[in-house]
Design an enzyme around this catalytic site. Structure first.
Site, PDB file in Angstrom:
ATOM      1  N   GLN A 161     -13.662   1.572  -2.447  1.00 52.77           N
ATOM      2  CA  GLN A 161     -13.719   0.148  -2.118  1.00 52.77           C
ATOM      3  C   GLN A 161     -14.999  -0.154  -1.357  1.00 52.77           C
ATOM      4  O   GLN A 161     -15.633   0.737  -0.788  1.00 52.77           O
ATOM      5  CB  GLN A 161     -12.553  -0.240  -1.200  1.00 52.77           C
ATOM      6  CG  GLN A 161     -11.207  -0.270  -1.888  1.00 52.77           C
ATOM      7  CD  GLN A 161     -10.124  -0.839  -0.986  1.00 52.77           C
ATOM      8  OE1 GLN A 161     -10.192  -0.751   0.239  1.00 52.77           O
ATOM      9  NE2 GLN A 161      -9.104  -1.421  -1.604  1.00 52.77           N
ATOM     10  N   ARG A 219      -4.120   6.004  -2.778  1.00 51.48           N
ATOM     11  CA  ARG A 219      -2.817   5.345  -2.965  1.00 51.48           C
ATOM     12  C   ARG A 219      -1.868   6.304  -3.686  1.00 51.48           C
ATOM     13  O   ARG A 219      -2.255   6.931  -4.677  1.00 51.48           O
ATOM     14  CB  ARG A 219      -2.953   4.082  -3.805  1.00 51.48           C
ATOM     15  CG  ARG A 219      -3.867   3.015  -3.247  1.00 51.48           C
ATOM     16  CD  ARG A 219      -3.163   2.024  -2.347  1.00 51.48           C
ATOM     17  NE  ARG A 219      -4.162   1.175  -1.699  1.00 51.48           N
ATOM     18  CZ  ARG A 219      -4.500  -0.042  -2.107  1.00 51.48           C
ATOM     19  NH1 ARG A 219      -3.890  -0.562  -3.148  1.00 51.48           N
ATOM     20  NH2 ARG A 219      -5.426  -0.734  -1.469  1.00 51.48           N
ATOM     21  N   HIS A 221      -7.024   1.674   2.395  1.00 51.19           N
ATOM     22  CA  HIS A 221      -8.088   0.700   2.157  1.00 51.19           C
ATOM     23  C   HIS A 221      -9.202   0.909   3.182  1.00 51.19           C
ATOM     24  O   HIS A 221      -9.032   1.687   4.136  1.00 51.19           O
ATOM     25  CB  HIS A 221      -7.557  -0.740   2.177  1.00 51.19           C
ATOM     26  CG  HIS A 221      -6.686  -1.096   3.358  1.00 51.19           C
ATOM     27  ND1 HIS A 221      -6.116  -2.324   3.529  1.00 51.19           N
ATOM     28  CD2 HIS A 221      -6.307  -0.374   4.445  1.00 51.19           C
ATOM     29  CE1 HIS A 221      -5.416  -2.358   4.648  1.00 51.19           C
ATOM     30  NE2 HIS A 221      -5.516  -1.187   5.213  1.00 51.19           N
ATOM     31  N   TRP A 239       0.834  -1.199   0.000  1.00 51.55           N
ATOM     32  CA  TRP A 239       0.000   0.000   0.000  1.00 51.55           C
ATOM     33  C   TRP A 239       0.870   1.250   0.000  1.00 51.55           C
ATOM     34  O   TRP A 239       1.457   1.610   1.008  1.00 51.55           O
ATOM     35  CB  TRP A 239      -0.914  -0.001   1.228  1.00 51.55           C
ATOM     36  CG  TRP A 239      -1.910  -1.088   1.175  1.00 51.55           C
ATOM     37  CD1 TRP A 239      -3.100  -1.067   0.526  1.00 51.55           C
ATOM     38  CD2 TRP A 239      -1.805  -2.394   1.781  1.00 51.55           C
ATOM     39  NE1 TRP A 239      -3.739  -2.284   0.681  1.00 51.55           N
ATOM     40  CE2 TRP A 239      -2.984  -3.100   1.433  1.00 51.55           C
ATOM     41  CE3 TRP A 239      -0.831  -3.027   2.557  1.00 51.55           C
ATOM     42  CZ2 TRP A 239      -3.213  -4.416   1.855  1.00 51.55           C
ATOM     43  CZ3 TRP A 239      -1.058  -4.323   2.981  1.00 51.55           C
ATOM     44  CH2 TRP A 239      -2.233  -5.007   2.620  1.00 51.55           C
ATOM     45  N   ALA A 264     -13.764 -11.849   5.812  1.00 51.75           N
ATOM     46  CA  ALA A 264     -13.685 -10.443   5.397  1.00 51.75           C
ATOM     47  C   ALA A 264     -13.389 -10.427   3.909  1.00 51.75           C
ATOM     48  O   ALA A 264     -12.826 -11.378   3.372  1.00 51.75           O
ATOM     49  CB  ALA A 264     -12.576  -9.724   6.151  1.00 51.75           C
ATOM     50  N   VAL A 288      -5.863 -11.672   7.070  1.00 50.11           N
ATOM     51  CA  VAL A 288      -6.691 -12.879   6.931  1.00 50.11           C
ATOM     52  C   VAL A 288      -5.802 -14.120   6.890  1.00 50.11           C
ATOM     53  O   VAL A 288      -4.649 -14.066   6.488  1.00 50.11           O
ATOM     54  CB  VAL A 288      -7.573 -12.842   5.660  1.00 50.11           C
ATOM     55  CG1 VAL A 288      -8.806 -11.991   5.866  1.00 50.11           C
ATOM     56  CG2 VAL A 288      -6.782 -12.379   4.451  1.00 50.11           C
TER      57      VAL A 288
HETATM   58  N1  DAH Z   1      -7.687  -4.246   1.923  1.00 58.22           N
HETATM   59  C1  DAH Z   1      -7.262  -5.015   0.762  1.00 58.22           C
HETATM   60  C2  DAH Z   1      -6.692  -4.084  -0.292  1.00 58.22           C
HETATM   61  O1  DAH Z   1      -6.980  -2.931  -0.277  1.00 58.22           O
HETATM   62  C3  DAH Z   1      -8.425  -5.769   0.176  1.00 58.22           C
HETATM   63  C4  DAH Z   1      -8.849  -6.887   1.077  1.00 58.22           C
HETATM   64  C5  DAH Z   1      -8.275  -8.123   0.935  1.00 58.22           C
HETATM   65  C6  DAH Z   1      -9.773  -6.675   2.071  1.00 58.22           C
HETATM   66  C7  DAH Z   1      -8.644  -9.179   1.761  1.00 58.22           C
HETATM   67  C8  DAH Z   1     -10.141  -7.711   2.912  1.00 58.22           C
HETATM   68  C9  DAH Z   1      -9.554  -8.969   2.740  1.00 58.22           C
HETATM   69  O2  DAH Z   1     -11.043  -7.560   3.890  1.00 58.22           O
HETATM   70  O3  DAH Z   1      -9.938  -9.984   3.549  1.00 58.22           O
HETATM   71  O4  DAH Z   1      -5.949  -4.515  -1.123  1.00 58.22           O
END
Ligand code: DAH
Length: 354
Positions: A225, A211, A185, A150, A322, A268
């Protein structure tokens, strides 16, 4: 002959375009030397019998013309009072231009609706975030290489924003420690929500994220998102599979084949990526899916025990899934939009297509 005059007079008065034209017609028919006046004056030369038939008809015609002229004059004087000189208010109105909803607004509304129908609540969080919520609490410590995933807009003078340290308890202090940033995010809202709510629950979090990246057809420095989180005692990946399958079915209004691929996100375990069968080619391979037959649409997984710990849950008590998906990507697939930069171009010709 009277019939001919009647027809002509009524027609001309009806189609008169302004009050001057009406006045000209009044003089022509009802003036001292007007056509009707002439007829009335000539009655005296007729026989009694003729007078009895022609007289009443001519009188009636005079009345009809007078009434019509009066009505028409009223129409014009009304439009003059309203500051619209000479405008015929009996003309069909001009179409009023109304605005259009941006395709991102449209798709967000639709996605909200789909998840709400599945009993998810819609939750929002701040766009200016602390390092703690955006990274640390999500199992991305400072020197973890995953922070490279990120590219972040860090905020200057962030220490000032979070000063008044004396007033903070120890626990609060650790959350504001570190710099402020523009969230990269929507995942930090997972922690914020869990801090104040007890399972079972299911939420989605739509929101704007940032970003620090070079832009191209599929990257923007600012995008949207939708995060999802479902936690309970027995929530599994099988539940996720059903929810997400149902979501795509409703969004694209057809049975969409999905697949899970193992992947890595620090918050996760196990982590995975969700692909859908290419909408365009049905899987045969095309430019959109880069000949793979699949489109990558979201990251997901089972919530990491460390994330539960950060929210003061006992990971032995709860489990859940998630996910995070990009709104632009969904809109690009659904509406066949080739370049993410179009969303932010401000070009009305683009917006008016939706
Ligand atoms: N936050 C991640 C991103 O911005 C996307 C994401 C991936 C969110 C896996 C989640 C997850 O909740 O379980 O790339």
């Amino acid at each position: 002959m009277i019939e001919d005059i009647k027809k002509e007079a009524l027609e001309l008065i009806r189609s008169a375009k302004d009050s001057a034209a009406v006045e000209r017609l009044r003089i022509r028919f009802l003036g001292r030397k007007g056509e009707i006046s002439k007829i009335l004056r000539s009655l005296k030369d007729l026989s009694v019998k003729e007078r009895q038939t022609v007289g009443p008809v001519a009188q009636q015609l005079k009345k009809d013309i007078e009434r019509l002229i009066q009505e028409k004059t009223a129409v014009f004087s009304k439009s003059i009072q309203q500051g619209l000189p000479g405008i015929d208010i009996t003309m069909p109105g001009k179409k009023i231009k109304i605005g259009y909803l941006h395709p991102l607004t449209l798709i967000e509304k639709e996605i909200r609706g789909i998840f709400k129908a599945m009993n998810f609540s819609v939750v929002e969080g701040p766009e200016v975030e602390t390092e703690y919520y955006n990274f640390d609490a999500l199992n991305i410590p400072k020197n973890h290489p995953a922070r490279d995933m990120w590219d972040t807009f860090w905020l200057q003078n962030s220490q000032q924003l979070t000063s008044d340290k004396e007033q903070l308890t120890k626990g609060q202090e650790s959350k504001v420690k570190g710099q402020m940033l523009l969230r990269t995010h929507t995942s930090p809202v997972q922690i914020r929500y869990m801090e104040t709510h007890k399972p079972p629950f299911q939420i989605i979090v739509p929101g704007r994220v940032f970003r620090y990246e070079a832009t191209d057809a599929s990257h923007e420095i600012n995008f949207y998102q939708i995060e999802g989180l479902m936690v309970g005692k027995t929530v599994t990946l099988a539940n996720f599979k059903f929810v997400i399958q149902e979501f795509f079915k409703r969004l694209f209004r057809s049975d969409i084949e999905i697949r899970f691929r193992p992947s890595y996100f620090p918050f996760v375990e196990p982590g995975l990526e969700v692909d859908i069968r290419c909408i365009k080619c049905g899987g045969r391979g095309c430019g959109i899916c880069k000949d793979s037959g699949w489109l990558e649409v979201m990251g997901a997984g089972m919530v990491h025990p460390r994330v539960f710990e950060a929210a003061h849950y006992n990971p032995r008590d709860f489990q859940g899934f998630a996910f995070g998906l990009g709104l632009e990507r969904m809109a690009m697939i659904k509406y066949n939009i080739p370049d993410i930069r179009l969303f932010y171009s401000g070009d009305l010709r683009f917006i008016q297509q939706f």
